[in-house]
Design an enzyme around this catalytic site. Structure first.
Site, short mmCIF file in Angstrom:
data_model
loop_
_atom_site.label_atom_id
_atom_site.label_comp_id
_atom_site.label_asym_id
_atom_site.label_seq_id
_atom_site.Cartn_x
_atom_site.Cartn_y
_atom_site.Cartn_z
CG HIS A 74 8.09 -11.61 -73.52
ND1 HIS A 74 8.20 -12.53 -74.41
CD2 HIS A 74 8.78 -10.46 -74.16
CE1 HIS A 74 8.78 -12.31 -75.27
NE2 HIS A 74 9.08 -10.88 -75.24
CG HIS B 261 -9.00 3.67 -86.11
ND1 HIS B 261 -8.29 4.03 -85.07
CD2 HIS B 261 -10.44 4.15 -85.62
CE1 HIS B 261 -8.98 4.90 -84.32
NE2 HIS B 261 -10.32 4.81 -84.53
#
Length: 115
Positions: free
Chosen positions: A17, A82
């Site tokens: 998970h 970014h």
């Protein structure tokens, strides 16, 4: 794809998970220590969207992260710079490299659970 690609099938089976899977263009720097599955055959093949569609059919995705360089509005998608995106790639279990040659065609998929 993962059912016919043994490396991806193994990675997806072992993914926990919130484990991260990155689908990347052919220019994204991949940090040392992160697995790489290079699917690129030539510029543009396979396409980013082809790979994303197939991976999403094999993986429960709880959340998605993209770099804000795309400058589009999305819901339920986290955005980061970014530079932060590239740092987040280091936390991925695998980077699946496509043949896409457009800057910033990268996504981090955060694994969910089926229940």
């Amino acid at each position: 794809m993962s059912s016919s690609h043994s490396h991806l099938a193994k990675i997806f089976a072992d993914l926990g998970h919130t484990g991260r899977v990155v689908i990347a263009d052919c220019g994204l720097p991949i940090p040392d220590g992160v697995k790489r599955v290079d699917l690129s055959l030539r510029i543009g093949e396979p396409s980013f969207l082809e790979v994303l569609d197939v991976v999403e059919s094999d993986l429960v995705v709880e959340r998605t992260t993209i770099a804000d360089s795309l400058k589009e509005q999305y819901t339920s998608i986290d955005m980061c710079s970014h530079e932060d995106f590239k740092r987040e790639v280091a936390k991925a279990k695998v980077v699946i490299r496509t043949g896409k040659a457009t800057p910033y065609a990268n996504v981090i998929l955060h694994a969910g659970v089926i229940f």
